[in-house]
Design a protein around this motif. Structure first.
Motif, short mmCIF file in Angstrom:
data_model
loop_
_atom_site.label_atom_id
_atom_site.label_comp_id
_atom_site.label_asym_id
_atom_site.label_seq_id
_atom_site.Cartn_x
_atom_site.Cartn_y
_atom_site.Cartn_z
N ILE A 103 0.88 -1.35 -0.19
CA ILE A 103 -0.06 -0.11 -0.11
C ILE A 103 0.84 1.17 -0.16
O ILE A 103 1.67 1.39 0.78
N VAL A 104 0.67 1.94 -0.97
CA VAL A 104 1.46 3.37 -1.03
C VAL A 104 0.61 4.41 -1.00
O VAL A 104 1.15 5.60 -1.08
N GLU A 105 -0.63 4.51 -1.17
CA GLU A 105 -1.63 5.58 -1.09
C GLU A 105 -2.87 5.50 -0.47
O GLU A 105 -3.64 4.30 -0.70
N THR A 106 -3.55 6.32 0.47
CA THR A 106 -4.87 6.11 0.88
C THR A 106 -5.67 7.39 0.98
O THR A 106 -5.04 8.29 0.93
N PRO A 236 7.90 9.57 9.00
CA PRO A 236 6.59 10.55 9.05
C PRO A 236 6.85 11.58 7.82
O PRO A 236 6.01 12.18 7.28
N GLN A 237 8.29 12.02 7.82
CA GLN A 237 8.40 13.22 6.82
C GLN A 237 8.30 12.76 5.14
O GLN A 237 8.26 13.59 4.50
N ASP A 238 8.16 11.28 5.16
CA ASP A 238 7.85 10.74 3.67
C ASP A 238 6.67 10.54 3.50
O ASP A 238 6.36 10.25 2.22
N ILE A 239 5.65 10.94 4.21
CA ILE A 239 4.27 10.69 4.03
C ILE A 239 3.64 11.99 3.61
O ILE A 239 3.86 13.19 4.39
N LEU A 262 3.07 7.89 -0.21
CA LEU A 262 4.78 7.86 -0.02
C LEU A 262 5.32 8.82 -1.20
O LEU A 262 5.08 8.67 -2.41
N ARG A 263 5.88 9.91 -0.43
CA ARG A 263 6.65 10.83 -1.32
C ARG A 263 7.59 10.20 -2.22
O ARG A 263 8.55 9.52 -1.86
N GLY A 264 7.34 10.48 -3.59
CA GLY A 264 8.45 10.04 -4.75
C GLY A 264 8.13 8.70 -5.08
O GLY A 264 8.83 8.32 -6.14
N ALA A 275 1.57 19.87 -2.42
CA ALA A 275 1.87 18.95 -1.11
C ALA A 275 3.23 18.45 -0.93
O ALA A 275 3.92 18.23 0.31
N ASP A 276 3.79 17.91 -2.03
CA ASP A 276 4.91 17.34 -1.99
C ASP A 276 6.16 18.40 -1.53
O ASP A 276 7.19 18.17 -0.96
#
Length: 306
Positions: A103-106, A236-239, A262-264, A275-276
């Motif tokens: 899972i990478v996006e919710t 958390p900084q990667d979300i 998840l960023r990137g 948002a990124d």
């Protein structure tokens, strides 16, 4: 994350990516008791292994110790949406093969005050009943009359998390066939990152049917969630927290940053550049009325459902 090397568990006999790995056999005395009088054949490992093991688990075959139980789902909606990132959705098919995706996006749907939620205003129907059932209940609903979306209920009256995108991990040939069955005959072949990069796409790729609605992810034999023991904890900084997709008609709720990804990561369905650019973990575990549009008040404690 995509491209991360993972340690192969000893329980796997032979993997196409690790032909040097071999299953641990019993000691010689045990072997003599079990072997027939005929001379045993020498084990030969071919370098050109077919896809026989392609849909067998490269992660947790015959090992459910990593399966997520009821305790994991007992979380407020926003917290669960972020906790699901990096977890592995498993679909066991009737022939015993397993399909897996990370899972990478919710997206969070908070119920109650959330005007974009199917349970807005506490509305309870036969369609959305799963949203009011115990945390970890699957909510599958149709869109446009032909596609399906999969959600997971959380703590909070009528709250649930939509699964938006997966990183395909295992069973990609089967996923490709399942997706192709719903596409035009001469359509181009999908890239790996396109197999599950959308809520309906992941339901097609993992063959999640409508009848999975109201099932319990903590105990169901055909679909469940796992931790990947080789995956590092997510910073958390990667979300990234961004507005949800496809709910533009719901006023201020369309702008609230209740989508998490998840960023990137290349498998995210839609990247929000604005948002990124902000730091991760923008939205904490606030109540529906406390969720701000892109910001949050400091030191606000969680209340009510979330």
């Amino acid at each position: 994350m995509a491209g991360t090397k993972r340690k192969l568990p000893a329980s796997l006999a032979v993997s196409p990516e690790h032909p040097e790995s071999a299953k641990t056999f019993p000691n010689r005395t045990q072997a003599k008791r079990k072997m027939s009088p005929a001379k045993p054949k020498k084990l030969v490992i071919s370098e050109n292994i077919s896809n026989v093991t392609a849909e067998q688990s490269q992660y947790f075959t015959n090992d459910l110790q990593h399966r997520l139980g009821e305790d994991f789902f007992q979380q407020p909606c926003i917290r669960l949406a972020k906790a699901l990132l990096g977890k592995v959705l498993v679909r066991r098919r009737s022939d015993g093969t397993e399909l897996r995706g990370r899972i990478v996006e919710t997206e969070s749907y908070l119920g109650g005050e959330d005007k974009a939620s199917h349970s807005a205003g506490g509305k309870r129907t036969a369609r959305n009943l799963a949203m009011f059932m115990k945390p970890g209940t699957i909510y599958v609903y149709p869109i446009y009359g032909i596609y399906l979306c999969m959600n997971i209920s959380s703590e909070g009256e009528g709250a649930a998390v939509l699964l938006r995108s997966l990183e395909p991990l295992q069973g990609l040939p089967s996923m490709r066939e399942l997706r192709a069955a719903r596409r035009k005959e001469n359509a181009r072949q999908l890239k790996d990152k396109e197999l599950c990069n959308g809520p309906s796409k992941l339901c097609q790729a993992l063959n999640i049917p409508r009848c999975f609605d109201r099932r319990d992810l903590a105990s169901d034999p055909e679909v469940w969630l796992e931790r990947d023991p080789d995956e590092s904890p997510i910073n958390p900084q990667d979300i990234v927290s961004a507005p949800r997709i496809g709910i533009e008609s719901h006023g201020e709720w369309a702008k609230k940053p209740l989508r998490f990804y998840l960023r990137g990561h290349p498998c995210v369905s839609v990247v929000n550049k604005a948002a990124d650019g902000r730091s991760g973990n923008v939205v904490k575990d606030l109540g529906p009325s406390e969720v701000q549009s892109g910001t949050e008040r400091p030191d606000v404690r969680r209340t009510k459902q979330d």
